[in-house]
Every structure is written in C-alpha cells, then in structure tokens.
Design a protein around this motif. Sequence first.
Motif, mmCIF file in Angstrom:
data_model
loop_
_atom_site.group_PDB
_atom_site.id
_atom_site.type_symbol
_atom_site.label_atom_id
_atom_site.label_comp_id
_atom_site.label_asym_id
_atom_site.label_seq_id
_atom_site.Cartn_x
_atom_site.Cartn_y
_atom_site.Cartn_z
ATOM 1 N N LYS A 82 0.811 -1.212 0.000
ATOM 2 C CA LYS A 82 0.000 0.000 0.000
ATOM 3 C C LYS A 82 0.849 1.269 0.000
ATOM 4 C CE LYS A 82 -3.777 -2.284 2.498
ATOM 5 N NZ LYS A 82 -4.625 -2.273 3.723
ATOM 6 N N GLY A 83 2.170 1.091 0.013
ATOM 7 C CA GLY A 83 3.050 2.249 -0.039
ATOM 8 C C GLY A 83 3.207 2.990 1.274
ATOM 9 N N ARG A 84 2.836 2.346 2.381
ATOM 10 C CA ARG A 84 2.966 2.997 3.683
ATOM 11 C C ARG A 84 4.422 2.957 4.156
ATOM 12 N NH1 ARG A 84 -1.534 -0.543 6.687
ATOM 13 N NH2 ARG A 84 -0.307 -2.106 5.533
ATOM 14 N N PRO A 85 4.805 3.879 5.052
ATOM 15 C CA PRO A 85 6.181 3.869 5.570
ATOM 16 C C PRO A 85 6.484 2.546 6.270
ATOM 17 C CG PRO A 85 5.042 5.905 6.173
ATOM 18 C CD PRO A 85 3.999 4.982 5.615
ATOM 19 N N CYS A 86 7.678 1.998 6.023
ATOM 20 C CA CYS A 86 8.097 0.726 6.616
ATOM 21 C C CYS A 86 9.224 0.960 7.618
ATOM 22 C CB CYS A 86 8.584 -0.240 5.534
ATOM 23 S SG CYS A 86 7.354 -0.628 4.275
ATOM 24 N N VAL A 87 9.321 0.080 8.606
ATOM 25 C CA VAL A 87 10.370 0.232 9.617
ATOM 26 C C VAL A 87 11.759 0.159 8.996
ATOM 27 C CG1 VAL A 87 8.992 -0.563 11.568
ATOM 28 C CG2 VAL A 87 10.216 -2.243 10.166
ATOM 29 N N THR A 88 11.893 -0.572 7.891
ATOM 30 C CA THR A 88 13.205 -0.669 7.254
ATOM 31 C C THR A 88 13.640 0.663 6.643
ATOM 32 O OG1 THR A 88 12.061 -1.590 5.324
ATOM 33 C CG2 THR A 88 13.143 -3.146 6.812
ATOM 34 N N ASP A 89 12.688 1.571 6.416
ATOM 35 C CA ASP A 89 13.053 2.901 5.922
ATOM 36 C C ASP A 89 13.904 3.647 6.948
ATOM 37 O OD1 ASP A 89 11.484 2.383 3.704
ATOM 38 O OD2 ASP A 89 9.723 3.433 4.490
ATOM 39 N N LEU A 90 13.744 3.290 8.214
ATOM 40 C CA LEU A 90 14.436 3.990 9.297
ATOM 41 C C LEU A 90 15.858 3.490 9.520
ATOM 42 C CD1 LEU A 90 11.445 3.967 11.822
ATOM 43 C CD2 LEU A 90 12.270 5.943 10.535
ATOM 44 N N VAL A 91 16.204 2.344 8.910
ATOM 45 C CA VAL A 91 17.522 1.753 9.164
ATOM 46 C C VAL A 91 18.325 1.583 7.869
ATOM 47 C CG1 VAL A 91 16.771 0.591 11.268
ATOM 48 C CG2 VAL A 91 16.547 -0.588 9.078
ATOM 49 N N LYS A 92 18.043 2.413 6.878
ATOM 50 C CA LYS A 92 18.746 2.302 5.597
ATOM 51 C C LYS A 92 20.241 2.540 5.734
ATOM 52 C CE LYS A 92 14.895 3.422 2.503
ATOM 53 N NZ LYS A 92 14.354 4.384 1.512
ATOM 54 N N ALA A 93 20.627 3.307 6.760
ATOM 55 C CA ALA A 93 22.045 3.608 6.954
ATOM 56 C C ALA A 93 22.862 2.365 7.288
ATOM 57 C CB ALA A 93 22.210 4.647 8.063
ATOM 58 N N VAL A 94 22.190 1.278 7.660
ATOM 59 C CA VAL A 94 22.896 0.030 7.957
ATOM 60 C C VAL A 94 23.634 -0.465 6.715
ATOM 61 C CG1 VAL A 94 22.602 -2.384 8.642
ATOM 62 C CG2 VAL A 94 21.259 -0.609 9.749
ATOM 63 N N GLY A 95 23.050 -0.219 5.544
ATOM 64 C CA GLY A 95 23.690 -0.645 4.304
ATOM 65 C C GLY A 95 23.510 -2.111 3.990
ATOM 66 N N ARG A 96 22.647 -2.777 4.734
ATOM 67 C CA ARG A 96 22.363 -4.202 4.523
ATOM 68 C C ARG A 96 20.853 -4.394 4.561
ATOM 69 N NH1 ARG A 96 26.883 -7.172 6.910
ATOM 70 N NH2 ARG A 96 25.589 -9.047 7.092
ATOM 71 N N ARG A 97 20.382 -5.456 3.923
ATOM 72 C CA ARG A 97 18.959 -5.788 3.983
ATOM 73 C C ARG A 97 18.691 -6.506 5.299
ATOM 74 N NH1 ARG A 97 17.407 -8.888 -1.399
ATOM 75 N NH2 ARG A 97 15.343 -8.803 -0.421
ATOM 76 N N VAL A 98 17.947 -5.859 6.166
ATOM 77 C CA VAL A 98 17.568 -6.477 7.432
ATOM 78 C C VAL A 98 16.048 -6.553 7.495
ATOM 79 C CG1 VAL A 98 19.623 -5.774 8.710
ATOM 80 C CG2 VAL A 98 17.661 -4.231 8.600
ATOM 81 N N TYR A 99 15.565 -7.448 8.337
ATOM 82 C CA TYR A 99 14.131 -7.704 8.410
ATOM 83 C C TYR A 99 13.701 -7.752 9.871
ATOM 84 C CZ TYR A 99 14.898 -8.909 3.557
ATOM 85 O OH TYR A 99 15.257 -8.853 2.234
ATOM 86 N N PRO A 100 12.482 -7.282 10.156
ATOM 87 C CA PRO A 100 12.018 -7.266 11.544
ATOM 88 C C PRO A 100 11.776 -8.663 12.093
ATOM 89 C CG PRO A 100 10.267 -6.562 10.046
ATOM 90 C CD PRO A 100 11.507 -6.677 9.228
ATOM 91 N N ILE A 101 12.078 -8.827 13.375
ATOM 92 C CA ILE A 101 11.778 -10.067 14.089
ATOM 93 C C ILE A 101 10.452 -9.852 14.811
ATOM 94 C CG2 ILE A 101 12.515 -11.686 15.870
ATOM 95 C CD1 ILE A 101 15.382 -10.839 15.353
ATOM 96 N N GLY A 102 9.415 -10.532 14.378
ATOM 97 C CA GLY A 102 8.105 -10.316 14.977
ATOM 98 C C GLY A 102 7.486 -9.023 14.471
ATOM 99 N N ARG A 103 6.455 -8.568 15.191
ATOM 100 C CA ARG A 103 5.710 -7.403 14.714
ATOM 101 C C ARG A 103 5.322 -6.454 15.842
ATOM 102 N NH1 ARG A 103 3.792 -7.425 9.596
ATOM 103 N NH2 ARG A 103 3.947 -9.349 8.406
ATOM 104 N N LEU A 104 5.168 -5.204 15.461
ATOM 105 C CA LEU A 104 4.456 -4.199 16.243
ATOM 106 C C LEU A 104 3.480 -3.563 15.260
ATOM 107 C CD1 LEU A 104 7.104 -2.274 18.414
ATOM 108 C CD2 LEU A 104 5.152 -3.586 19.252
ATOM 109 N N ASP A 105 2.206 -3.456 15.625
ATOM 110 C CA ASP A 105 1.259 -2.917 14.653
ATOM 111 C C ASP A 105 1.548 -1.445 14.373
ATOM 112 O OD1 ASP A 105 -0.350 -1.169 16.403
ATOM 113 O OD2 ASP A 105 -1.059 -3.027 17.307
ATOM 114 N N MET A 106 0.938 -0.939 13.330
ATOM 115 C CA MET A 106 1.268 0.391 12.825
ATOM 116 C C MET A 106 1.064 1.487 13.871
ATOM 117 S SD MET A 106 -0.022 2.083 9.253
ATOM 118 C CE MET A 106 0.744 3.563 8.575
ATOM 119 N N ALA A 107 0.045 1.342 14.710
ATOM 120 C CA ALA A 107 -0.265 2.377 15.694
ATOM 121 C C ALA A 107 0.596 2.280 16.952
ATOM 122 C CB ALA A 107 -1.741 2.301 16.081
#
Length: 241
Positions: A82-107
């Motif tokens: 849906k094009g919503r902001p993703c948590v990975t947008d906040l960690v782009k400076a890492v320079g690697r593809r990382v993925y969240p462990i588990g979830r926190l809902d959007m709110a």
Amino acid sequence: MEERLQKYMADCGLMSRRAAEEEIRKGLVTVNGVPAELGTKVTPGVDQVLYKNRKVVMPRGEHVYIMLNKPAGYVTTANDEKGRPCVTDLVKAVGRRVYPIGRLDMASEGLLLLTDDGALTETLTHPRHSIPKIYNVKVEGEITEEQYKTLLSPMEIDGYPIRPVYTEVLKRKDGKTLLQMTLYEGRNRQIRKMCEQVGLQIRFLKRIAIGNLTLGRLRVGEWRYLTKEQVSYLKGEENHV
C-alpha cells in the motif's frame, strides 16, 4: 550442497522458515525462472532464487543485529504493497537488507529487533520460544476490578486460548489508566484484542522490553546495534546480559 529452499531463504535473513513456506505456497518465489514448490531444493551460489522478482543472496560476513525504537505510523515489514512507511526505511544507513523479528502494529511504538540472521528470526518467532515482552499500555478511563481480573485470567483470541498475561496497574491519572503487560506469546494484535474484549480503549501502546533488552536512552525513530552479549542472550547462549 543442496538444501531446502525455505532454509536457504531463512539463512539469507529474508524471513523465518515458516514465513518462507507461506510465500512459496503463494507462488512468490522462483528458482532459475521456475515457480518454486514446497520441497524444492537449491544449491547456494549456483541456483538463482528470486522473491517478488528480487534476487535472494546470502549476506556477506557476520550477521547484523539492530534495536529500533519504532515510531507509530510505520508498518513492521520490509515492503508494503500500500506504499505505507516501513520500519526498514528507518535503518537504511545500515547498508544491509535487514528484516524485523516479529511485529508491532502500525499504531504501536517501541522496541523492535531487526536482523539478517534467519536462524535467529526462526528461533525467536517460534511458538515454543518464551522470552517475555513487556508493554506499557495507556487506556481510557479507570480500569475496574472485574476488567483487571479478566486480563489476568486465561482468555481466547481469535478462537485460540492464550496464556494468562501478567498485568500491573502503574498509574491512574486524568481519567486514564497506565498498565504494564507482560506477554510470553505474541498473537496478532493480542493486547489490543484483549483490551477490546474487556471494554478498554487503548490510547497508547509501547513495547519497552524484550527479555533483558530495554530501550534505555534510545529515542523514538533511532536505532543502534546490539552488543555481542545481547546477541548471545537472544540466542540462549551462556554469559547472558
């Protein structure tokens, strides 16, 4: 050496094995241009694996482990249709593809772990894993004794029984109640559904700890690398934090 496709995807840090199996069933994974099936095996470095038309490759060097203080308004995923902001947008400076462990809902906001270590993701998201997750939850109104006792008792969420959740009243002020809730399992939107069942309206929800890991002075929207001791703790190794 051949290995199962879902294991390869997990080892690449893409997602857990169970999640990979679901994506394979959906037809979102191809091997050498052919849609993959459960049971497909690949040889790392030889076969070309694509997930949603993106190449899946083994990360170089050591794995990366990150703690993020997630803000509200971000979805806990690497890509959102849906094009919503993703948590990975906040960690782009890492320079690697990382993925969240588990979830926190959007709110919701608070402590979220990200990594490219598929094996650790598999361990921490498996139902038998029981590391506690602690949340501060502000609800509208003052919680009643009956509501409080119900939250402490066995409940059902989406037709499934859940373990009793330790709940503590931290503060009552200005017509609102601040609760602290400790979960040992993590069903989808569990706290929100529990509160809804007893008639409590959530105004604020923040995860403040995962086991011995806490946010400390990490500000909302900021991230940092985990220490070696913290990684060892999550892996269940000796010399815990």
